[in-house]
Design a protein around this motif. Structure first.
Motif, PDB file in Angstrom:
ATOM      1  N   SER A  60       0.854  -1.189   0.000  1.00 17.55           N
ATOM      2  CA  SER A  60       0.000   0.000   0.000  1.00 17.55           C
ATOM      3  C   SER A  60       0.891   1.240   0.000  1.00 17.55           C
ATOM      4  O   SER A  60       1.908   1.289   0.694  1.00 17.55           O
ATOM      5  CB  SER A  60      -0.896   0.005   1.241  1.00 17.55           C
ATOM      6  N   GLY A  61       0.502   2.214  -0.823  1.00 19.57           N
ATOM      7  CA  GLY A  61       1.260   3.455  -0.886  1.00 19.57           C
ATOM      8  C   GLY A  61       2.151   3.580  -2.098  1.00 19.57           C
ATOM      9  O   GLY A  61       2.810   4.603  -2.296  1.00 19.57           O
ATOM     10  N   LEU A  62       2.157   2.546  -2.969  1.00 19.07           N
ATOM     11  CA  LEU A  62       3.022   2.588  -4.150  1.00 19.07           C
ATOM     12  C   LEU A  62       2.251   2.913  -5.435  1.00 19.07           C
ATOM     13  O   LEU A  62       2.842   2.888  -6.518  1.00 19.07           O
ATOM     14  CB  LEU A  62       3.769   1.263  -4.315  1.00 19.07           C
ATOM     15  N   GLY A  63       0.946   3.202  -5.325  1.00 16.77           N
ATOM     16  CA  GLY A  63       0.239   3.716  -6.500  1.00 16.77           C
ATOM     17  C   GLY A  63      -0.843   2.847  -7.084  1.00 16.77           C
ATOM     18  O   GLY A  63      -1.373   3.159  -8.155  1.00 16.77           O
ATOM     19  N   LYS A  64      -1.216   1.734  -6.425  1.00 14.50           N
ATOM     20  CA  LYS A  64      -2.259   0.858  -6.995  1.00 14.50           C
ATOM     21  C   LYS A  64      -3.570   1.612  -7.199  1.00 14.50           C
ATOM     22  O   LYS A  64      -4.158   1.573  -8.284  1.00 14.50           O
ATOM     23  CB  LYS A  64      -2.503  -0.351  -6.079  1.00 14.50           C
ATOM     24  N   THR A  65      -4.028   2.275  -6.150  1.00 14.31           N
ATOM     25  CA  THR A  65      -5.314   2.969  -6.241  1.00 14.31           C
ATOM     26  C   THR A  65      -5.215   4.177  -7.156  1.00 14.31           C
ATOM     27  O   THR A  65      -6.157   4.492  -7.896  1.00 14.31           O
ATOM     28  CB  THR A  65      -5.797   3.383  -4.845  1.00 14.31           C
ATOM     29  N   HIS A  66      -4.081   4.841  -7.165  1.00 14.23           N
ATOM     30  CA  HIS A  66      -3.882   6.003  -8.043  1.00 14.23           C
ATOM     31  C   HIS A  66      -4.050   5.601  -9.505  1.00 14.23           C
ATOM     32  O   HIS A  66      -4.777   6.249 -10.258  1.00 14.23           O
ATOM     33  CB  HIS A  66      -2.494   6.606  -7.821  1.00 14.23           C
ATOM     34  N   ILE A  67      -3.378   4.527  -9.914  1.00 15.50           N
ATOM     35  CA  ILE A  67      -3.450   4.114 -11.317  1.00 15.50           C
ATOM     36  C   ILE A  67      -4.838   3.585 -11.656  1.00 15.50           C
ATOM     37  O   ILE A  67      -5.372   3.823 -12.742  1.00 15.50           O
ATOM     38  CB  ILE A  67      -2.352   3.080 -11.653  1.00 15.50           C
ATOM     39  N   HIS A  98      -6.614 -12.232 -15.407  1.00 16.60           N
ATOM     40  CA  HIS A  98      -5.946 -10.931 -15.378  1.00 16.60           C
ATOM     41  C   HIS A  98      -4.480 -11.081 -15.780  1.00 16.60           C
ATOM     42  O   HIS A  98      -3.895 -12.146 -15.610  1.00 16.60           O
ATOM     43  CB  HIS A  98      -5.908 -10.327 -13.960  1.00 16.60           C
ATOM     44  N   LEU A  99      -3.897  -9.974 -16.204  1.00 11.44           N
ATOM     45  CA  LEU A  99      -2.447  -9.851 -16.207  1.00 11.44           C
ATOM     46  C   LEU A  99      -2.078  -9.312 -14.827  1.00 11.44           C
ATOM     47  O   LEU A  99      -2.481  -8.212 -14.451  1.00 11.44           O
ATOM     48  CB  LEU A  99      -1.975  -8.881 -17.295  1.00 11.44           C
ATOM     49  N   MET A 100      -1.326 -10.088 -14.063  1.00 14.22           N
ATOM     50  CA  MET A 100      -0.979  -9.702 -12.705  1.00 14.22           C
ATOM     51  C   MET A 100       0.310  -8.889 -12.722  1.00 14.22           C
ATOM     52  O   MET A 100       1.336  -9.362 -13.220  1.00 14.22           O
ATOM     53  CB  MET A 100      -0.863 -10.934 -11.817  1.00 14.22           C
ATOM     54  N   VAL A 101       0.248  -7.682 -12.172  1.00 22.01           N
ATOM     55  CA  VAL A 101       1.366  -6.741 -12.272  1.00 22.01           C
ATOM     56  C   VAL A 101       1.807  -6.304 -10.879  1.00 22.01           C
ATOM     57  O   VAL A 101       1.043  -5.687 -10.133  1.00 22.01           O
ATOM     58  CB  VAL A 101       0.968  -5.504 -13.103  1.00 22.01           C
ATOM     59  N   TRP A 102       3.043  -6.631 -10.553  1.00 18.95           N
ATOM     60  CA  TRP A 102       3.633  -6.186  -9.289  1.00 18.95           C
ATOM     61  C   TRP A 102       4.192  -4.777  -9.449  1.00 18.95           C
ATOM     62  O   TRP A 102       4.991  -4.521 -10.335  1.00 18.95           O
ATOM     63  CB  TRP A 102       4.759  -7.136  -8.883  1.00 18.95           C
ATOM     64  N   ILE A 103       3.774  -3.860  -8.592  1.00 17.01           N
ATOM     65  CA  ILE A 103       4.358  -2.525  -8.530  1.00 17.01           C
ATOM     66  C   ILE A 103       5.556  -2.631  -7.589  1.00 17.01           C
ATOM     67  O   ILE A 103       5.408  -2.685  -6.366  1.00 17.01           O
ATOM     68  CB  ILE A 103       3.343  -1.491  -8.033  1.00 17.01           C
ATOM     69  N   GLU A 104       6.735  -2.688  -8.169  1.00 17.24           N
ATOM     70  CA  GLU A 104       7.949  -2.981  -7.416  1.00 17.24           C
ATOM     71  C   GLU A 104       8.630  -1.702  -6.945  1.00 17.24           C
ATOM     72  O   GLU A 104       9.077  -0.881  -7.745  1.00 17.24           O
ATOM     73  CB  GLU A 104       8.917  -3.794  -8.282  1.00 17.24           C
ATOM     74  N   GLY A 105       8.679  -1.540  -5.626  1.00 18.91           N
ATOM     75  CA  GLY A 105       9.324  -0.375  -5.061  1.00 18.91           C
ATOM     76  C   GLY A 105      10.819  -0.574  -4.875  1.00 18.91           C
ATOM     77  O   GLY A 105      11.324  -1.698  -4.894  1.00 18.91           O
ATOM     78  N   SER A 106      11.529   0.525  -4.679  1.00 21.27           N
ATOM     79  CA  SER A 106      12.976   0.496  -4.427  1.00 21.27           C
ATOM     80  C   SER A 106      13.223   0.640  -2.927  1.00 21.27           C
ATOM     81  O   SER A 106      12.293   0.789  -2.132  1.00 21.27           O
ATOM     82  CB  SER A 106      13.643   1.655  -5.162  1.00 21.27           C
ATOM     83  N   SER A 107      14.486   0.619  -2.532  1.00 16.96           N
ATOM     84  CA  SER A 107      14.820   0.833  -1.120  1.00 16.96           C
ATOM     85  C   SER A 107      14.399   2.229  -0.674  1.00 16.96           C
ATOM     86  O   SER A 107      14.030   2.433   0.486  1.00 16.96           O
ATOM     87  CB  SER A 107      16.328   0.636  -0.900  1.00 16.96           C
TER      88      SER A 107
END
Length: 291
Positions: free
Chosen positions: A28-35, A183-192
């Motif tokens: 949560s917080g990496l942009g799922k709901t935003h997109i 679905h096409l399952m897409v991981w929103i991958e965050g950095s350090s």
């Protein structure tokens, strides 16, 4: 090796698709709901929120009963409730999931709003079952969105705890098998850097979360032992702050396995620059081309 073939196995397949179905997952917080909101606002995509479905269809009654239990502690409100003179409801929305997180609560000192650990575990178990059911419901809503409203494109905005209710290493995981088939399952991958920012945000405003039972039990026992505390001495916010940092490390390899075995990944930084469905198309084309 992937546990299943991708719904769109190549960049060309995604480009040519007349019905695009995608599920975003990650912290949560990496942009799922935003997109998802951006795609919905385009007018061509149906937005399905797993957390909203959990908080309305599966846990709505529990949430409202919790409100009522607190209201019944006030004699004035209690009398109005007994005579059906007032109505209490949850005003949960896609962008405000506070009623759901408030119900999950935090364990610890009751004088600081904490729940007993047993009650906390009970609510966590309810959420676990609700999340599985809400994920399975995506197929129904995908059909409903097309049949009733004429939407060809569908975006599923999953909760951050999706990796806690599936086994990404199991090729027969029933939830992932259905999701990957539709679905096409897409991981929103965050950095350090993203991780550090998420921890900073959470430390400023700690919120209830949902965890895998084994992870939660181990974290609770370790926290009590390391701090020499009894259950009633635990500061609820201190515990969930401490647990959140552990959860990020616990979830990262599970998300990575979901992407490796069941989907693809896109960098959170690139997703943050996405301004349109066309931008998203290009990002997914790049990810599929690299797969």
């Amino acid at each position: 090796m992937r546990h299943t073939s991708l719904l769109y196995p190549s960049a060309d397949a995604w480009r040519a698709a007349t019905a695009k179905r995608v599920l975003f997952f990650g912290m949560s917080g990496l942009g799922k709901t935003h997109i998802a909101n951006m795609l919905r606002d385009s007018g061509e995509w149906f937005h399905y929120s797993v957390d909203y479905r959990i908080g309305t269809r599966y846990m709505g009654e529990h949430i409202v009963d919790n409100f009522k239990a607190h209201a019944m502690q006030d004699p004035f409100l209690a009398e109005l409730l007994r005579t059906d003179s007032i109505y209490i409801a949850s005003n949960i929305t896609f962008d405000n999931l506070a009623p759901l997180s408030t119900y999950l609560g935090k364990p610890g000192d009751p004088d600081k709003g904490g729940l007993s650990f047993a009650e906390y575990q009970r609510r966590q178990a309810l959420h676990h079952g609700a999340e599985v059911a809400a994920l399975i419901d995506t197929a129904h809503f995908m059909d409903r969105a097309n049949r009733l409203y004429g939407y060809d494109h569908f975006v599923c905005d999953s909760g951050g705890s999706i990796c806690e209710v599936v086994d990404p290493e199991n090729p027969d995981d029933p939830v992932l098998k259905q999701l990957a088939a539709t679905h096409l399952m897409v991981w929103i991958e965050g950095s350090s850097d993203h991780t550090a920012e998420l921890v900073r945000r959470f430390d400023k405003a700690p919120k209830p979360m949902c965890y895998a039972p084994e992870f939660l039990e181990t974290s609770w026992t370790t926290y009590l032992t390391e701090n020499n505390l009894s259950e009633r001495e635990v500061d609820p916010d201190s515990f969930i702050r401490w647990t959140y940092a552990r959860a990020l490390a616990h979830r990262q390899p599970r998300y990575a396995a979901m992407a490796k075995n069941w989907g693809i990944s896109v960098p959170a930084a690139a997703l943050a620059e996405t301004r349109s469905a066309a931008d998203l198309d290009q990002l997914i084309v790049q990810a599929l081309g690299n797969g």
